[in-house]
Design an enzyme around this catalytic site. Sequence first.
Site, PDB file in Angstrom:
ATOM      1  N   GLN A   1       0.820  -1.205   0.000  1.00  0.00           N
ATOM      2  CA  GLN A   1       0.000   0.000   0.000  1.00  0.00           C
ATOM      3  C   GLN A   1       0.868   1.276   0.000  1.00  0.00           C
ATOM      4  OE1 GLN A   1      -3.181   0.544  -0.405  1.00  0.00           O
ATOM      5  NE2 GLN A   1      -3.816  -1.590  -0.481  1.00  0.00           N
ATOM      6  N   SER A   2       2.032   1.192  -0.623  1.00  0.00           N
ATOM      7  CA  SER A   2       2.978   2.314  -0.617  1.00  0.00           C
ATOM      8  C   SER A   2       2.402   3.574  -1.255  1.00  0.00           C
ATOM      9  CB  SER A   2       4.247   1.897  -1.367  1.00  0.00           C
ATOM     10  OG  SER A   2       5.066   3.010  -1.630  1.00  0.00           O
TER      11      SER A   2
END
Length: 326
Positions: free
Chosen positions: A74-75
């Site tokens: 989920q960067s």
Amino acid sequence: MSHPPVQLATFPTPAEPAPRLAAAIGLGPEDLWVKRDDLTGVGGGGNKLRKLEWTAGAALAEGADTLVTTGAPQSNHARLTAAAAARLGLAAVLVLRGAPGDSRSGNLALDGLLGARLVWAGDVDRAGLDAAAAEVCERLRASGARPALIPFGGSSALGARGYVRCGEELRAQVPGLRTAVVALGSGGTMAGLVAALGAGSVLGVDVGALADPAAAVREFAAPHLAGGITVDGLRVRRDQVGAGYATLTGPAAEALRLAARTEGIVLDPVYTGRALAGLIAAVRDGDVRPGERTVFVHTGGLPGLFGHAEAVAYAEAGAGALAEEG
């Protein structure tokens, strides 16, 4: 060689008073401001765009046609690298830790919408992730592409230049600033702020992304220090990591609720939620005091909330409770 930055966002971002949040955490009504770096624009906004103006600008100047970077599934940085690539007419390859799961929500949904290609590196540590990215770059070169590897989190001495500028904005927007509070992940954001404002004026709240984030801050800030500013006396809180980077801690959950219900500002569970929890703890233990002007640097990350099952459940439970009360 130094290259000029590209323009990916509109600056300066607003600095807004937050009197209701200030009162809720024990500060005076004129003590707390929020620097809205969640409003940088492209790709859903966030702090990484300031760094990407420099790192992607250098890649473009050196003839790259593909941006490659690394991160967690989920960067926020990976999402904004994909957005920067789209804006600049480049391809994007995101090398992510882990394996594809059932959900493609949150940042992953935006990665796809922005046209990025995902490469899953498996259950690897930071060194393994870097090695996987290097291998991807080699394969791209072999196929005739010209990749540029953007560092983890966008953090480097070059990327930190973006937050030197942010610190300069803050000096002009919030006269008398005593403390800027910011999430401390890969180090570049805090490094630039320290170079502009001084180590004593920046409080970094560790989110658990690195084993030694203070070392990264010192390294990335060093080339930008001037006017007697040093990295001596860095202010770093490490009490908000909890069970680990990807988890939703109790204090971060409460911070999300508080910011939303006092100021209508939405935080994310990993970075800004922990940063506000760190500010609340700092007020409680006297490190940040009433009567001093404090800025909470909102670094964005909202799309990640929708990819975080614990945070979504927490938010939905609150909505359900309100509905029942009504």
